[in-house]
Scaffold this motif. Structure first.
Motif: not given
Length: 345
Positions: A132-158
């Protein structure tokens, strides 16, 4: 020898795992892992000997980009591959307040809601906290940004992956890690009532989002099988308990499906059900998708629905649609990549 998942460890667990290292060195390793390194060789202030030892014993969970689609509105849909080859999806969205990412918590889903693509592909496994952490980290690395908000609403039931999700929340909010506060995290559930009570005991300051989508059992039984285990009244009783225990407002997600759940009576019934609760209704115009027969409500019907809710004392808004041109709803991209059809997630 099977390697150990090192990124899912808390600082305390990491110190116990590496008792011969100084505390400052363990803190360095933890910091590197949460900055998103994909190899121990990237830990440049650690000796080559220690890096080699770590590489021999431990694995760093990664999210490799397999497909990336960029919408005309700036929304980005990622199809990630995990270390074992499993595919999951994440969506990166830009708002005035910063970047938000919707991440997956499982590979597939067991819930089988009739309007969701993810459940159509079946369930493979739970995601680990590190994944789960890796999804956030890879998106930040790919776009060279800082993500400030996370929504657990993708694939699966948290809440079906409860222990791993709680560990992820602890790690992602850690001051020595990504340091994303709980008030910037939203967790969406289709209504696992027992876990809502468990989560209430934790008194976390995240936003609980309930995928309700119907005001009564007759409609919800048809669209969401989970309702046959915990009906609407049981779910809303748990929500009231959660709100009392945490002091947090609950968000209710309501996908507007033409002719199914969008008439005036549904709006009046929903307002009555939520009366007196600290809540907000988030109306979602469902996509017109194949194989379900579902059609989204038109704008006039959405406005009428909101008007009835507001007269009944409920605050409501229509969620802004992002990424519709890149199939940003969960499950659509992975099914097409595998040769399936897309649905609304």
């Amino acid at each position: 020898m099977e390697k150990i998942d090192i990124k899912s460890m808390t600082p305390e667990e990491l110190r116990a795992e590496l008792p011969d290292l100084p505390k400052f060195r363990v803190k360095q390793i933890f910091s590197w892992l949460h900055r998103g390194v994909v190899s121990f060789d990237e830990m440049t202030d650690i000796s080559k000997e220690l890096r080699a030892m770590l590489a021999a014993r431990y694995e760093i969970a990664c999210a490799q980009i397999i497909l990336k689609r960029v919408s005309k509105d700036g929304t980005i849909k990622y199809l990630f591959q995990m270390n074992d080859g499993e595919l999951i999806e994440s969506v990166l969205m830009k708002y005035a307040h910063g970047y938000s990412i919707c991440i997956s918590t499982q590979v597939g889903c067991k819930m089988n809601c009739s309007f969701c693509a993810t459940g159509k592909s079946g369930f493979s496994r739970d995601l680990l906290p590190s994944e789960m952490l890796s999804q956030v980290q890879e998106a930040q690395r790919d776009e060279n940004i800082r993500i400030s908000n996370i929504v657990l609403m993708g694939m699966g039931e948290p809440l079906d992956n409860y222990d791993n999700v709680l560990k992820f929340l602890e790690l992602v909010s850690h001051s020595d890690g990504m340091n994303i506060g709980m008030r910037h995290i939203s967790l969406s559930t289709c209504g696992l009532v027992d876990r809502i009570y468990d989560l209430a005991e934790k008194k976390l300051q995240l936003t609980l989002s309930i995928s309700l989508h119907a005001p009564n059992d007759e409609i919800r039984n048809r669209t969401m099988p989970v309702n046959r285990r915990w009906n609407v009244e049981q779910l809303l009783t748990a929500c009231r308990h959660y709100s009392r225990e945490t002091g947090r407002r609950i968000s209710f997600e309501y996908a507007m499906i033409s002719g199914i759940n969008d008439n005036d009576q549904c709006a009046r019934e929903l307002a009555l059900r939520l009366h007196g609760m600290t809540a907000h209704v988030n109306l979602i115009p469902i996509n017109d998708v194949t194989d379900t027969g579902y059609k989204k409500s038109d704008i006039a019907r959405q406005k009428r629905f909101i008007s009835i809710l507001e007269r009944g004392g409920c605050t409501a808004t229509v969620r802004r649609t992002l990424g519709s041109d890149i199939e940003a709803s969960c499950g659509q991209l992975s099914r097409k990549h595998k040769g399936g059809n897309g649905y609304e997630g």
